[in-house]
Design an enzyme around this catalytic site. Structure first.
Site, short mmCIF file in Angstrom:
data_model
loop_
_atom_site.label_atom_id
_atom_site.label_comp_id
_atom_site.label_asym_id
_atom_site.label_seq_id
_atom_site.Cartn_x
_atom_site.Cartn_y
_atom_site.Cartn_z
N LYS A 1 0.88 -1.18 0.00
CA LYS A 1 0.00 0.00 0.00
C LYS A 1 0.91 1.22 0.00
O LYS A 1 1.38 1.66 1.03
CB LYS A 1 -0.88 -0.02 1.26
CG LYS A 1 -2.19 0.77 1.15
CD LYS A 1 -2.05 2.23 0.78
CE LYS A 1 -1.83 3.13 1.99
NZ LYS A 1 -1.68 4.57 1.57
N GLU B 1 9.50 17.12 14.85
CA GLU B 1 9.80 16.89 13.44
C GLU B 1 8.96 17.80 12.56
O GLU B 1 7.74 17.87 12.72
CB GLU B 1 9.54 15.43 13.06
CG GLU B 1 9.99 15.12 11.65
CD GLU B 1 9.86 13.65 11.27
OE1 GLU B 1 8.80 13.06 11.54
OE2 GLU B 1 10.81 13.11 10.68
N CYS C 1 13.40 11.14 6.50
CA CYS C 1 13.49 10.79 7.93
C CYS C 1 14.88 11.13 8.43
O CYS C 1 15.07 11.38 9.61
CB CYS C 1 13.29 9.30 8.15
SG CYS C 1 11.98 8.61 7.20
N GLU D 1 9.30 2.34 11.13
CA GLU D 1 10.32 3.36 10.87
C GLU D 1 9.60 4.69 10.91
O GLU D 1 8.73 4.95 10.08
CB GLU D 1 10.96 3.17 9.49
CG GLU D 1 11.97 2.06 9.42
CD GLU D 1 13.13 2.24 10.37
OE1 GLU D 1 13.43 3.40 10.74
OE2 GLU D 1 13.70 1.23 10.77
C1 UN1 Z 1 14.25 8.16 4.61
O1 UN1 Z 1 14.56 9.31 4.84
O2 UN1 Z 1 13.11 7.75 4.87
O3 UN1 Z 1 20.06 7.90 3.98
C2 UN1 Z 1 15.16 7.18 3.96
C3 UN1 Z 1 19.21 8.41 3.26
C4 UN1 Z 1 18.54 7.57 2.21
C5 UN1 Z 1 17.35 6.88 2.79
C6 UN1 Z 1 16.45 7.79 3.55
N1 UN1 Z 1 19.45 6.62 1.64
O4 UN1 Z 1 18.88 9.57 3.38
#
Ligand code: UN1
Length: 499
Positions: free
Chosen positions: A173, A383, A282, A248
């Protein structure tokens, strides 16, 4: 054009016939297509089919499953440019970044292909004679994968490929902002020879489709990437239903610049970490913690460069920073700039929507730097998921490390220093899943475990070798070839004479 779900081995329209528009965030007059706004009935059909797919796929030898993933990698490589283009069109980040996103998927595919020939268990000595003891891995069943908009290819592949190599069937999804990339990924899996019922693609909204997958008793494994808020809701259901769950979630990542740092290098690092993907990673750098001795000089260098970044359509050459994903994200960024000011921060660069000409058609916001932020300010803790960098001044490395650790999240961190002792202390002491030395907070590689501590995750990792443990069940086999009953712990430890 109406796109479709992939359920029960074919491309099908949603049962209720509802659709949503997929809009280009750099130009809201550009509608990419209409995608299914699916519901619980579509999920029901997907689960039933995935269960059939699982029965077939779990019996396929793991090296043969890996061979499918190798062909997937080859096909992704052949279509890399095309996918990067359509990805930029649906989510906005510049082509260099969407190419990188596809490459991360290719890397994950080739890594998964080789893992099909490993999937190690352990064989260890038994405590008894003529008995073998070993562990091995078994597939689990149907896995439900719920993925975000910011890495439309990489993140689905981080979940899907290991799940498939381990012998599971999957329901994907994707975020409703990036359904096109997910559609191409499923096309590629099918073309590479994955049996059609092993992969189900159900488009739609999280509260409807995501929820139906999480709630379904026929889906014992859930992997979710998204906000910490939603993660808690998903976690509550999975806890109640005893599901295996990988989360995550958020980050509030810091780059630390100490007095002895190479400032030019640290400058490039923070520009890329904070404003790459318009801050929507993230792993994005949202705090800059700078030691007093270099603070003013470094902030001046940063202001000049950040102010010169070019905003625009990510498919135009020369664009450094694309739009935010939708209006609500831009509004949230705007709100946080207001909060930063109210709490005493000074906006030294940016701070406003980016407008004028073609920018008026998209969700653009200027790269923003706020100085004078204190560790407890909301922009230093919460965040934002946008192009806002909060600068915190500190006196010592110890204070920097303490502030790095003083937030509820713990994904990545970065320290710029030439002092090898401080570098290793940082690795040891920073409460993050990933720490970079003399490199930005972004840049994780596909063959290493990815994830964070505290409210960022729930202890699992994506990528690397650890994710294969998540998607398989460990089973232990004992074979006793002594021909007699041997009682563990008893026959090999006869009673001691009483003293
Ligand atoms: C994310 O931000 O959800 O290290 C993943 C990084 C990428 C992956 C990020 N290779 O920023």
């Amino acid at each position: 054009m109406n796109f479709r779900n992939h359920i029960a081995g074919t491309w099908v329209a949603p049962r209720a016939g509802k659709y949503f528009d997929n809009v280009n965030p750099a130009d809201t007059t550009d509608i990419i297509g209409r995608f299914p706004a699916s519901d619980g009935d579509d999920v029901e059909a997907a689960v039933a089919s995935a269960q059939r797919g699982f029965e077939l796929w779990k019996r396929t030898p793991a090296p043969a499953r890996g061979d499918v993933l190798r062909r997937v990698g080859d096909l992704m490589l052949a279509r890399k440019e095309e996918i990067a283009n359509l990805m930029t069109r649906e989510m906005g980040k510049p082509l260099a970044e969407t190419r990188g996103d596809v490459q991360e998927g290719i890397d994950t595919a080739y890594y998964a292909a080789t893992e099909g020939r490993r999937l190690f268990g352990h064989t260890v000595p038994s405590e008894l004679r003529d008995k073998w003891a070993m562990s091995f891995r078994r597939p689990i069943g149907v896995v439900g994968l719920i993925t975000p908009f910011n890495f439309p290819m990489a993140i689905p592949t981080w979940k899907l490929f290991p799940a498939l190599v381990c012998g599971n069937a999957a329901i994907l999804k994707p975020a409703e902002d990036v359904p096109h990339t997910a559609t191409v990924l499923v096309e590629i899996l099918l073309e590479a020879g994955l049996p059609a019922e092993v992969i189900q693609l159900v488009h739609g909204h999280g509260e409807v489709v995501g929820k139906a997958i999480v709630d379904h008793p026929g889906v014992p494994v859930i992997s979710f990437t998204g906000s910490t808020e939603t993660g808690s809701i998903v976690g509550a259901t999975c806890g109640r239903m005893h599901k295996r769950l990988s989360l995550e979630m958020g980050g509030k990542n810091a780059q630390v610049v100490l007095d002895d740092a190479d400032l030019d290098l640290a400058l490039e690092g923070v520009l890329w970490g904070a404003f790459g993907t318009t801050g929507q990673r993230c792993t994005a750098t949202s705090r800059l913690i700078v030691q007093r001795g270099v603070h003013d000089r470094f902030v001046a260098m940063l202001e000049a460069k950040a102010g010169a970044l070019r905003l625009g359509d990510g498919r135009q050459p020369g664009t450094d920073v694309g739009p935010l994903i939708h209006a609500a994200s831009r509004d949230k960024v705007e709100r946080y700039v207001g909060i930063a000011r109210e709490q005493g921060g000074e906006v030294v660069t940016g701070g406003r929507r980016a407008t004028g000409g073609a920018l008026d058609r998209g969700f653009f916001f200027q790269p923003t730097i706020v100085t004078g932020v204190q560790a407890g300010h909301r922009v230093a803790v919460e965040e934002i998921f946008g192009p806002v960098l909060s600068v915190i001044r500190v006196d010592t490395a110890d204070e920097a490390f303490r502030i790095n650790n003083g937030v509820p999240y713990g994904l990545s961190s970065s320290v710029y220093t030439r002092d090898v002792n401080l570098a290793f202390r940082a690795l040891n002491e920073l409460d993050n899943g990933i720490t970079y030395i003399n490199a930005p907070t972004i840049g994780a590689e596909a063959h290493l475990p990815f994830g964070g501590v505290k409210q960022t995750g729930n202890g699992h990792r994506e990528g690397g070798w650890e994710v294969y443990e998540f998607y398989s069940e460990t089973k232990v086999g004992y074979v006793d070839f002594s021909g007699r009953l041997q009682r563990a712990q008893i026959d090999n430890y006869p009673a001691q004479a009483a003293s």
